[in-house]
Design a protein around this motif. Sequence first.
Motif, PDB file in Angstrom:
ATOM      1  N   ILE A 177       0.832  -1.182   0.000  1.00  0.00           N
ATOM      2  CA  ILE A 177       0.000   0.000   0.000  1.00  0.00           C
ATOM      3  C   ILE A 177       0.871   1.239   0.000  1.00  0.00           C
ATOM      4  CG2 ILE A 177      -2.014  -1.010   1.060  1.00  0.00           C
ATOM      5  CD1 ILE A 177      -0.966  -0.006   3.728  1.00  0.00           C
ATOM      6  N   ILE A 200     -14.631   4.844   5.527  1.00  0.00           N
ATOM      7  CA  ILE A 200     -15.069   4.216   4.274  1.00  0.00           C
ATOM      8  C   ILE A 200     -14.106   4.571   3.140  1.00  0.00           C
ATOM      9  CG2 ILE A 200     -16.914   4.204   2.556  1.00  0.00           C
ATOM     10  CD1 ILE A 200     -18.880   4.555   4.902  1.00  0.00           C
ATOM     11  N   LEU A 224      -7.903   1.337   0.128  1.00  0.00           N
ATOM     12  CA  LEU A 224      -7.178   0.084   0.366  1.00  0.00           C
ATOM     13  C   LEU A 224      -7.533  -0.947  -0.700  1.00  0.00           C
ATOM     14  CD1 LEU A 224      -5.335  -0.940   2.625  1.00  0.00           C
ATOM     15  CD2 LEU A 224      -7.338  -1.876   3.737  1.00  0.00           C
ATOM     16  N   PHE A 264      -6.101   6.063   0.759  1.00  0.00           N
ATOM     17  CA  PHE A 264      -6.053   5.344   2.024  1.00  0.00           C
ATOM     18  C   PHE A 264      -5.317   6.155   3.086  1.00  0.00           C
ATOM     19  CE2 PHE A 264      -3.567   2.494   4.796  1.00  0.00           C
ATOM     20  CZ  PHE A 264      -4.605   1.890   5.473  1.00  0.00           C
ATOM     21  N   HIS A 265      -4.138   6.642   2.733  1.00  0.00           N
ATOM     22  CA  HIS A 265      -3.336   7.336   3.742  1.00  0.00           C
ATOM     23  C   HIS A 265      -3.934   8.695   4.112  1.00  0.00           C
ATOM     24  CE1 HIS A 265      -0.379   4.257   2.484  1.00  0.00           C
ATOM     25  NE2 HIS A 265      -0.026   4.339   3.755  1.00  0.00           N
ATOM     26  N   PHE A 310      -5.217  -2.501  -3.710  1.00  0.00           N
ATOM     27  CA  PHE A 310      -4.918  -3.933  -3.758  1.00  0.00           C
ATOM     28  C   PHE A 310      -5.418  -4.569  -5.053  1.00  0.00           C
ATOM     29  CE2 PHE A 310      -4.700  -4.591   1.106  1.00  0.00           C
ATOM     30  CZ  PHE A 310      -3.389  -4.159   1.087  1.00  0.00           C
ATOM     31  N   LEU A 331     -11.046   2.465   3.436  1.00  0.00           N
ATOM     32  CA  LEU A 331     -11.298   1.096   2.967  1.00  0.00           C
ATOM     33  C   LEU A 331     -11.339   1.051   1.441  1.00  0.00           C
ATOM     34  CD1 LEU A 331     -11.921  -1.740   3.939  1.00  0.00           C
ATOM     35  CD2 LEU A 331     -14.333  -1.167   3.901  1.00  0.00           C
TER      36      LEU A 331
END
Lengths: 554, 349
Positions: free
Chosen positions: A30, A482, A488, A211-212, A492, A485
């Motif tokens: 990530i 949210i 993420l 995400f970060h 991925f 997530l």
Amino acid sequence: MTDVRSPQAGNGAAAPGVAEEPADVAGETIAGVADETETPRPGGFGAVAWARWAWRQLTSMRIALVLLFLLALGSVPGSLLPQQGIDPAGVQQYFTAHPALAPFLNALGLFNVFAAPWFAAIYLLLFVSLAGCVLPRSFRLARTARARPPQAPRHLSRLPNSVRYETAMTTEEASAAAAAFLTRRHFRLSQGEGWLSAEKGYRREAGNLLFHVALMGVLVSIGLGGLFGYKADRLLVEGTSFADTVTDLDAYHPGHLVSPNDLAPFSLTLDKFSASYVASGPDRNQPESFNAHVSYTAQPGDAARTYDIQVNHPLNVDAVKVYLLGHGYAPVFRVTDGQGKVVYDQATPFLPADQSTYLSEGVVKAPDAKPQQLGFAGVFLPTAVDVSGQLESAFPAPYLPAVSMIPYVGNLGLNNGVPQSVYQLNTTGMHRLATPVQVLTPGQSMKLPGGAGTLTFTGYRQWVSLQVTYDPGQVPALISGIAALAGLVLSFLVRRRRIFVRTYRGDSGRTVVDVAGLARSDVGGGFEAEFGELAAGLKSVHDHDSSPRSEETE
Amino acid sequence: MSDNLGLAQLSDHLLIVAVVVYSLAMLAYAGDFAYGRRVKAAGAAGKAARPVPELAGVGASGGAATPGTPEGPEQPTAAVPPAATADSAPGDAGRLGPLIRGAIALTYLGLAAHVAGVITRGLAVHRVPWGDMYEFITALTCVTVIFFVALMMRYRAWHLGVFVMGAVVVALGLAQTIIYTPAGPLVPALKSYWLAIHVAAMTLSVGIFFVAAVLGVVYLFAERYSRRAAAGLSPANHGIMRRLPSAVELDRLTYRTVVFGFPIWTFGIIAGAIWADQAWGRYWGWDPVETWAFITWVIYACFLHARATAGWRGRRAAYIQLIAFGCLLFNVLVVQTFLTGLHSYAGLG
């Protein structure tokens, strides 16, 4: 987390291919590419040089890893030792049980870990490290989002995935066909003399950044709640009301920027509380449902509305939530003093001492009793039974309610300035009246010896403990969660990959096509399969479409 | 609420059958390790027509395959010589001996009983079958086996079954002996549709992390072996090791498994926070179970980052992953059972 090289720099025109790629290929996380060159320590004493060195260290993946570990490690005592904010009674007990160790632990902030300065230092450093890594990357992403992929490496067969085949097309036709094929598949292209380079999957990096950034959003949301939110408790007996004001609330914990005027102006009455319990079997006495029937007005002057507050079903009044936390019994007592005057007549909340039978304990204090003040301490039993001479409660529901109270006379000690609990009797200035233990059912009285007065158990009501909370950080925290997530999953699922094509005349005179693929990130796996499929597609384009015209018809 | 006693008993029996069949499967896997006939690679080459993704490298395109290791320079820990990698690729079913075929059949049979046991438990109590610790462990081990089977359908490294089955038998056995709780109704705090969402996500991710942990342990052995083999300390073609995927492949499989579980775990934490907000009036309160879920999340995040950091790949990352799973186990078995907190629903009294 510092991405030392920009994506372009890693694949310059003169790059010999594989040798330049390992960092990119391994960047499957990530956080993306993380191979770093060690920043040399500054030789002199220049403050700027040191600051720059410190910044590079802080924003490096290694330090971020160490900070992550420290964050996890720092949380451990917070779960093993009682915490001030969650279990203050537990902290008291710990101090009593370990008088030598407790002050030492307290000095380290271990009874309030999640509010301790050192814990804040860890997560703030971590987020600074994150910001120092994420922000530059965002700018770089914005730049590369418009940039073209770099030139194809010279020797494609050195790449992890590659095929070579011949075609009847000319080199130009083959290049054009490959370009058309990859464009149809939404690859971004750059082309040159005899080479073609295509890239796809920029959303991976976007997901990674999302995400970060979202994690920082979570932190900000928590801060928002700490500044503008508030939390309070309130014990409410059936038939009584309270208003959402500072004076009417117990255990009021305002945020740092909350003033008493900010509280939502609602008021609430507990009309009735009901509970049901498992009546038989191995789970006997286990509660099945709790229901607090309340009526409330959101604003003064509004019409009253009703609501059933249950566990998992809080009442929501203008973003302020009212939760059902607990319940208990409040026996109603009437105390008549030695002069025949009624000095006490009210429901008295007792605290459950046994959660399965709801045997409850409490006290009655009648400071106005004459000639001497009266006090009573005892138990309430929802379903009173006699178990071989011992009085016990058999069931938490009020089937056979009874009380047993011990009377005291003397000085209640209410005027000496020391605050007292309403659930405890300070008997230092009192003496116990010698009466046999009596069990009272609703309506029954007990006469005190020596004409000191009478205690009547007139009935019982139930009480609930409510929690009133307002947290403006809730919704932002949920949105951030949210978003984190989503970022993420995106980082991925999407793989960033490049396809290179080189066309040239082989020794036989026919056109040779080299196709190679490289996954810059392939977390979920499957790039080999995708490459095989793409390569086969390219080959069939080159095999069948011998003329560029038929390419267009497809 | 009347619980259906007959169904509850049926569930108990089915789960006992599952443990017994899994144990037999484990013995069969182990037997294949010890006695299984090695099929000659030459004879199998013809049969190995079915492309095996990942483990067999490229070649699907039928073109000139790249020489050298399929992984290229990606993994510095790739100490296994290319020949051994190709040979130890567990290949397709055509190369599997009768013992391991039996083991696979037993795995499927046990899984059928396991799934039926979990479903009948749910039917017996009229709710989702993960309301107490016993149900949680039976459900998560069910996820573990399903995930393992799905993984092996794709990667065909069935020999890993001995380790996965061993771990599952221990966990299920533990659940049926000391953790067993008879079917019963829920306390009011658990009566929420968030039980279905939050605990389902946790069950799924724990089941998946379980597989990752087993793979991580096997990786550590394989990695140690490949290092020793490279240094000439171990025979290069050890019988057991050649039945397992190479260290590089195990590392990658572990990583992908964690990557699969991590977002589900994250979702589970978020769903738990939403539920906590409804039930307890705050979305996060550092309850011991929340704290340990956070610690677990942070250490799995460490693993994901470590695997991309020079000097932390390979063995160190594998240890981090095992620490993360250790935290998870601690949370499930110790924190939820012995530390008092809001999550004390284990039903162990």
